[in-house]
Design a protein around this motif. Sequence first.
Motif, PDB file in Angstrom:
ATOM      1  N   SER A  87       0.797  -1.223   0.000  1.00  0.00           N
ATOM      2  CA  SER A  87       0.000   0.000   0.000  1.00  0.00           C
ATOM      3  C   SER A  87       0.837   1.285   0.000  1.00  0.00           C
ATOM      4  O   SER A  87       0.282   2.372   0.103  1.00  0.00           O
ATOM      5  N   HIS A  88       2.155   1.166  -0.081  1.00  0.00           N
ATOM      6  CA  HIS A  88       2.997   2.373  -0.058  1.00  0.00           C
ATOM      7  C   HIS A  88       3.243   2.878  -1.484  1.00  0.00           C
ATOM      8  O   HIS A  88       3.878   2.188  -2.287  1.00  0.00           O
ATOM      9  N   VAL A  89       2.744   4.087  -1.753  1.00  0.00           N
ATOM     10  CA  VAL A  89       2.819   4.659  -3.101  1.00  0.00           C
ATOM     11  C   VAL A  89       4.278   4.839  -3.531  1.00  0.00           C
ATOM     12  O   VAL A  89       4.686   4.433  -4.629  1.00  0.00           O
ATOM     13  N   ARG A 186      -2.190   3.549  14.554  1.00  0.00           N
ATOM     14  CA  ARG A 186      -1.742   2.274  13.985  1.00  0.00           C
ATOM     15  C   ARG A 186      -1.209   2.414  12.560  1.00  0.00           C
ATOM     16  O   ARG A 186      -0.928   1.421  11.905  1.00  0.00           O
ATOM     17  N   ARG A 187      -1.113   3.631  12.049  1.00  0.00           N
ATOM     18  CA  ARG A 187      -0.616   3.860  10.688  1.00  0.00           C
ATOM     19  C   ARG A 187       0.823   3.361  10.576  1.00  0.00           C
ATOM     20  O   ARG A 187       1.624   3.511  11.508  1.00  0.00           O
ATOM     21  N   GLY A 188       1.161   2.777   9.434  1.00  0.00           N
ATOM     22  CA  GLY A 188       2.536   2.324   9.187  1.00  0.00           C
ATOM     23  C   GLY A 188       3.512   3.477   9.372  1.00  0.00           C
ATOM     24  O   GLY A 188       3.200   4.631   9.053  1.00  0.00           O
ATOM     25  N   PHE A 191       4.489   6.103   6.432  1.00  0.00           N
ATOM     26  CA  PHE A 191       3.538   7.021   5.798  1.00  0.00           C
ATOM     27  C   PHE A 191       3.730   8.372   6.476  1.00  0.00           C
ATOM     28  O   PHE A 191       4.088   8.444   7.661  1.00  0.00           O
ATOM     29  N   VAL A 192       3.464   9.461   5.737  1.00  0.00           N
ATOM     30  CA  VAL A 192       3.966  10.754   6.203  1.00  0.00           C
ATOM     31  C   VAL A 192       3.423  11.163   7.574  1.00  0.00           C
ATOM     32  O   VAL A 192       4.174  11.679   8.413  1.00  0.00           O
ATOM     33  N   THR A 193       2.133  10.936   7.844  1.00  0.00           N
ATOM     34  CA  THR A 193       1.565  11.408   9.118  1.00  0.00           C
ATOM     35  C   THR A 193       2.242  10.725  10.309  1.00  0.00           C
ATOM     36  O   THR A 193       2.662  11.364  11.261  1.00  0.00           O
TER      37      THR A 193
HETATM   38  N1  GDD Z   1       5.587   8.585   2.891  1.00  0.00           N
HETATM   39  C1  GDD Z   1       6.093   9.834   2.858  1.00  0.00           C
HETATM   40  N2  GDD Z   1       7.287  10.084   3.497  1.00  0.00           N
HETATM   41  N3  GDD Z   1       5.422  10.800   2.199  1.00  0.00           N
HETATM   42  C2  GDD Z   1       5.942  12.056   2.215  1.00  0.00           C
HETATM   43  C3  GDD Z   1       7.132  12.360   2.862  1.00  0.00           C
HETATM   44  C4  GDD Z   1       7.853  11.325   3.533  1.00  0.00           C
HETATM   45  O1  GDD Z   1       8.912  11.512   4.106  1.00  0.00           O
HETATM   46  N4  GDD Z   1       7.376  13.694   2.735  1.00  0.00           N
HETATM   47  C5  GDD Z   1       6.364  14.198   2.017  1.00  0.00           C
HETATM   48  N5  GDD Z   1       5.495  13.206   1.694  1.00  0.00           N
HETATM   49  C6  GDD Z   1       4.275  13.375   0.879  1.00  0.00           C
HETATM   50  C7  GDD Z   1       4.144  12.365  -0.263  1.00  0.00           C
HETATM   51  O2  GDD Z   1       4.946  12.740  -1.375  1.00  0.00           O
HETATM   52  C8  GDD Z   1       2.644  12.448  -0.521  1.00  0.00           C
HETATM   53  O3  GDD Z   1       2.365  13.527  -1.378  1.00  0.00           O
HETATM   54  C9  GDD Z   1       2.047  12.743   0.860  1.00  0.00           C
HETATM   55  O4  GDD Z   1       3.144  13.151   1.695  1.00  0.00           O
HETATM   56  C10 GDD Z   1       1.344  11.564   1.497  1.00  0.00           C
HETATM   57  O5  GDD Z   1       2.202  10.432   1.434  1.00  0.00           O
HETATM   58  P1  GDD Z   1       1.864   9.073   2.201  1.00  0.00           P
HETATM   59  O6  GDD Z   1       1.608   9.318   3.633  1.00  0.00           O
HETATM   60  O7  GDD Z   1       2.925   8.082   1.844  1.00  0.00           O
HETATM   61  O8  GDD Z   1       0.456   8.650   1.584  1.00  0.00           O
HETATM   62  P2  GDD Z   1      -0.086   8.623   0.084  1.00  0.00           P
HETATM   63  O9  GDD Z   1      -1.069   9.742  -0.027  1.00  0.00           O
HETATM   64  O10 GDD Z   1       0.991   8.565  -0.902  1.00  0.00           O
HETATM   65  O11 GDD Z   1      -0.848   7.217   0.045  1.00  0.00           O
HETATM   66  C11 GDD Z   1      -1.709   6.824   1.098  1.00  0.00           C
HETATM   67  O12 GDD Z   1      -3.030   7.239   0.833  1.00  0.00           O
HETATM   68  C12 GDD Z   1      -3.628   6.646  -0.319  1.00  0.00           C
HETATM   69  C13 GDD Z   1      -5.056   7.225  -0.448  1.00  0.00           C
HETATM   70  O13 GDD Z   1      -5.001   8.450  -1.103  1.00  0.00           O
HETATM   71  C14 GDD Z   1      -1.601   5.298   1.240  1.00  0.00           C
HETATM   72  O14 GDD Z   1      -2.289   4.872   2.380  1.00  0.00           O
HETATM   73  C15 GDD Z   1      -2.217   4.600   0.026  1.00  0.00           C
HETATM   74  O15 GDD Z   1      -2.241   3.186   0.261  1.00  0.00           O
HETATM   75  C16 GDD Z   1      -3.650   5.128  -0.140  1.00  0.00           C
HETATM   76  O16 GDD Z   1      -4.262   4.525  -1.252  1.00  0.00           O
END
Ligand code: GDD
Length: 347
Positions: A87-89, A186-188, A191-193
């Motif tokens: 699930s990690h983009v 519980r978020r991995g 993931f950014v949050t």
């Molecule tokens: N992971 C990550 N790590 N993301 C970062 C970071 C970092 O250090 N810094 C900035 N970001 C930005 C990413 O580029 C992205 O634009 C945003 O933060 C969110 O990243 P993620 O938390 O990895 O989530 P996601 O939006 O790419 O994907 C998640 O949400 C999707 C639903 O819209 C995942 O849960 C997917 O499985 C899900 O489908």
Amino acid sequence: MKKAFITGVTGQDGSYLAELLLTKGYEVWGLVRRTSVFNRERIEHIYLNKKNENFKMIYGDLSDSSNLSGIIYELEPDEVYNLAAQSHVGISFEIPEYTSDVVGTGTVRLLDAIKKSKKKIKFYQASSSEIFGKVHEKIQSESTPFYPRSPYACSKAFAFYITRNYREAYNLFAANGILFNHESPRRGENFVTRKITLSIARIIKGLQNELTLGNLDAKRDWGYAPDYVEGMWRMLQHNKPDDFVLATGETHTVREFVEKSFNIANIDIQWEGKGANEIGINKSNGDVLVKVSEKYFRPSEVDILQGNSEKAKTVLGWENKTTFDQLIEKMVNADIDYVNKYNFIYK
Ligand code: GDD
Ligand code: NAP
């Protein structure tokens, strides 16, 4: 007693969904993978509690069609929730073929096993707002065209269409939940949050000096995972299968998430510089607490997501309950506890 089968039960959503279905009186079967180190922290509190004798685990993998069809044949569940995914983009760019196999083909494997079953089984597909990608509309709903921007999103778009196709071709009760980002303690951790909230907890405890992120200007519609699993269940209780968006309707930048999270720990962040040279400084003492690294930039980014879940509200009676500020507070406080206790049990 209804029987549910959840793939991805060890994940964030799977663990909350299992809890919800148990409280509703279901027998819950969760698919678990063989791993060299046990990775069941999110469901430990469920299966170690003797009161949850209706929770059972079964080995399997979305890459193994004979395993999946065997499980569907043996269990004959009433409802199947397909939450399993790489699930990690960002990581999907590193492992595109594996991601497509599990996220895309894995969904067909499961649908086909259900199609062959004599039982009328309801199917939930964990679709994603990532399919909107380079968005065609400012606020995205069920009718917004798709423009996926990563191997993960392309695979989820395929999984969406194949779910709809099995619904139309074979009259399966198959629903797509197009869920916008949803988070929790519980978020991995990558993931950014969660990366932000866990880092802050470690920084204030003196275990980490700074937090290094990628694109601070990306905007997401962030909700709270337990609210969203309730919506998944509602989709399968509706009188006909359909596709639904679940979202908060608000969008915020990563930068805003960082600032508000630090604020919970009474730290004000001041930004200096631009792009990869930007830094976030602790206003009160000048310490550099946030850095940017191109390492975390994606080859093609989804700049903004903001969802419209009016259909889910009208048809399913589903509404987002947790505000952005409440979500941040829950996550930061949970991570402060986690880092303090170390032997953190997921709540
Ligand atoms: N992971 C990550 N790590 N993301 C970062 C970071 C970092 O250090 N810094 C900035 N970001 C930005 C990413 O580029 C992205 O634009 C945003 O933060 C969110 O990243 P993620 O938390 O990895 O989530 P996601 O939006 O790419 O994907 C998640 O949400 C999707 C639903 O819209 C995942 O849960 C997917 O499985 C899900 O489908
Ligand atoms: P997660 O925490 O990453 O959990 C993923 C789950 O899938 C884990 O249980 C994982 O097992 C399992 N899995 C991975 N590969 C598998 C395979 N080959 N065979 C069987 N199981 C496998 O994800 P999540 O945040 O709970 O998300 C649940 C689903 O919703 C995913 O499909 C995700 O793509 C989708 N989604 C999530 C969001 C969101 O914001 N969270 C939004 C939209 C859609 P291990 O524990 O063994 O790795």
